[in-house]
Structure formats: structure tokens, C-alpha cells
Design a protein around this motif. Structure first.
Motif, PDB file in Angstrom:
ATOM      1  N   GLY A  19       0.836  -1.184   0.000  1.00 58.43           N
ATOM      2  CA  GLY A  19       0.000   0.000   0.000  1.00 58.43           C
ATOM      3  C   GLY A  19       0.872   1.234   0.000  1.00 58.43           C
ATOM      4  N   ALA A  40       4.795   7.348   8.100  1.00 58.74           N
ATOM      5  CA  ALA A  40       4.270   7.058   6.762  1.00 58.74           C
ATOM      6  C   ALA A  40       5.374   7.376   5.756  1.00 58.74           C
ATOM      7  N   THR A  76      -6.379   9.365   9.638  1.00 57.91           N
ATOM      8  CA  THR A  76      -6.378   9.203   8.181  1.00 57.91           C
ATOM      9  C   THR A  76      -5.240  10.020   7.591  1.00 57.91           C
ATOM     10  N   ARG A 124      -4.707   6.989   0.382  1.00 61.84           N
ATOM     11  CA  ARG A 124      -5.417   7.196   1.641  1.00 61.84           C
ATOM     12  C   ARG A 124      -5.176   5.969   2.504  1.00 61.84           C
ATOM     13  N   ARG A 125      -4.715   6.202   3.700  1.00 59.41           N
ATOM     14  CA  ARG A 125      -4.559   5.083   4.628  1.00 59.41           C
ATOM     15  C   ARG A 125      -5.115   5.490   5.988  1.00 59.41           C
TER      16      ARG A 125
END
Lengths: 143, 126
Positions: A38, A55, A75, A102-103
Motif C-alpha cells: 500500500g 508514513a 487518516t 489514503r490510509r
């Protein structure tokens, strides 16, 4: 991808191939292509004081990154634009992520939604959320 | 090993230390090739680029500011190191490689050697 031995009677080569085949699912990077599942890849860690989320989102303007915390759900969203391939040029390898992403991470209940800070450095977004005052470890003095 | 594309994939040179493969884009145009590699978490001083014979090696160490006492609970970037090697075509001039690292993205430009550059031949009118 591992290929079958050219010498089928070489037992040790066969055993070696078998062993590699069994290790493959556990290998952090079994594929020759550097693809991740991802985007961005996330590392999450925590201590008794805070929860830390990393991230790995390289090459993004930090102003376009959106970090939201709603009802204990963090988010991270945004868009990664990759320069278009110019005319008369050939794209030989195309592995880097492009487009919207988007995670969402669910946070533990004891985090303080007001004590959150986010930093972007070297292509890594570091979000640190402190745990609530009452959830932090305390030493109790004995009277 | 190098007809076309100008850059071909090669396996990692040294397997002594496990490393992650950075995702890469390679674009070839008339003047040379441009290589982009995602190396999130690698500061400028921890990035090593090496051209040896016809092999280009990109290696970088991840440097994150980990707070004290933090325990990892989920890791998708599981190794603190990136490494990837490419075999360069002979038509590339590896002595004129330019590199820039910006927010975790490495951009390499390798021009083609003089003899491989496209040339326009003037037609003389007799």
C-alpha cells in the motif's frame, strides 16, 4: 522468482531451491521489483507516553498532505504527482506509485486527540500522538 | 546484456546485509536516461551512489528519529536499508552522472556518450 535447477539430479541444488521457495513468503522482499503493498507504507510503534506513526511517502509537498483524526481513526491522505513522461521518451521501468492515496489507522482509546503533532522529513511523515495524562505511567509515593 | 533498454535490472551485488529494493522509474530519451528512486527516510549524508565498471549501485540507510522507549508494533518498512544495482549500457557516460535527493526521492541523470547521441547530418546541396 527462482528458476528450477538446470541439473535436475543435483540433489543439493534442488534442496536449496526448495528451501528458498519455503522462505519466500517470509522474506521481506522476495520480488525483484521493489513494490510495496500500500502507499504510503506505514510503521507503527508506541510507548507508554505516545503512539508514533511513520508514513513513508517520498516526494510529496507537505502542504498537500492531509492528516485527520476523527473518532480515534487517523487518516493520512493526499496525492502524489509524478512528472509526465516527455514526448519521444521511453519509460523502461515504472514501479513508483502515482495518484491519490489514503490510509487509515485505528488508534488506541487512551490517546489525547489534542496532543498530536506531525512532521515531514526526508519523505517520511511522522505523526506523534501523546497518550492521555491519566493513562501515562505514574510513580506513586508511599506515605 | 545491454541492447535496449539502456538500463537493465541486475540482482543485488552483495547479499551480506539484507536490504529493501526501492521502487524505481527509468525514463530514456534521446540525450540519456533519468532514474527516479523512492528512498523515504534516507538523509543526504546516508546515501551512497557508486559506479563500478558498468554497475550502478544505490545504497541508502534509513535514519528516523525514533523516540526513546518506543516499541514497534507494525512495520511495513522492516529493514533500515535500501539497495539496488543496475547494469548500465555502454552507450551511457557514467562519468557525467548528476544526482539530486529531494524529500526521499533520488533523481539521477546519466547522459549518453558523445558517440551515442543522435546527430543531425547536414545535407550539402551541390
Amino acid at each position: 522468482m527462482y528458476y528450477r535447477s538446470l541439473f535436475p539430479r543435483d540433489l543439493f541444488a534442488e534442496l536449496d531451491r526448495l528451501q528458498r521457495g519455503m522462505q519466500q513468503p517470509f522474506d521481506p522482499n522476495p520480488n525483484i521489483r521493489g513494490l510495496t503493498r500500500g502507499f504510503p507504507a506505514l510503521n507503527v510503534g508506541g510507548s507508554s507516553q505516545a503512539v508514533d506513526i511513520y508514513a513513508f511517502a517520498p516526494g510529496i509537498d507537505p502542504a498537500t498532505l492531509e492528516v485527520h483524526l476523527v473518532k480515534g481513526m487517523l487518516t493520512i491522505a493526499g496525492e502524489r504527482k509524478v512528472d509526465p513522461v516527455p514526448e519521444k521518451a521511453t519509460l523502461h521501468i515504472d514501479e513508483r506509485f502515482a495518484g491519490r492515496f489514503r490510509r487509515v489507522v485505528s488508534l488506541p482509546d487512551d490517546v489525547d486527540p489534542n496532543a498530536i503533532e506531525a512532521k515531514y522529513r526526508d519523505g517520511v511523515l511522522h505523526v506523534r500522538i501523546l497518550r492521555k495524562e491519566e493513562a501515562q505511567p505514574r510513580r506513586i509515593t508511599i506515605q | 546484456m545491454s541492447e535496449n533498454p539502456a538500463v537493465t535490472k541486475a540482482t543485488e551485488i552483495s547479499r551480506d546485509e539484507a536490504a529493501l529494493l526501492p521502487p524505481t522509474d527509468v525514463i530514456e530519451d534521446a540525450g540519456g536516461i533519468t532514474l527516479y528512486a523512492d528512498l523515504p527516510g534516507v538523509p543526504k549524508d546516508k546515501l551512497a551512489l557508486q559506479v563500478e565498471a558498468d554497475t550502478l549501485t544505490i545504497e541508502g540507510e534509513v535514519a528516523l528519529d525514533l523516540p526513546e522507549g518506543m516499541e514497534s508494533s507494525h512495520a511495513e518498512v522492516s529493514l533500515p536499508r535500501y539497495r539496488r544495482a543496475f547494469t548500465l549500457s555502454r552507450e551511457l557516460d557514467s562519468s557525467r552522472v548528476s544526482a539530486e535527493l529531494n524529500q526521499g526521492v533520488l533523481k539521477l541523470r546519466i547522459p549518453k556518450a558523445e558517440h551515442a547521441q543522435p546527430r543531425r547530418i547536414e545535407i550539402q546541396v551541390a
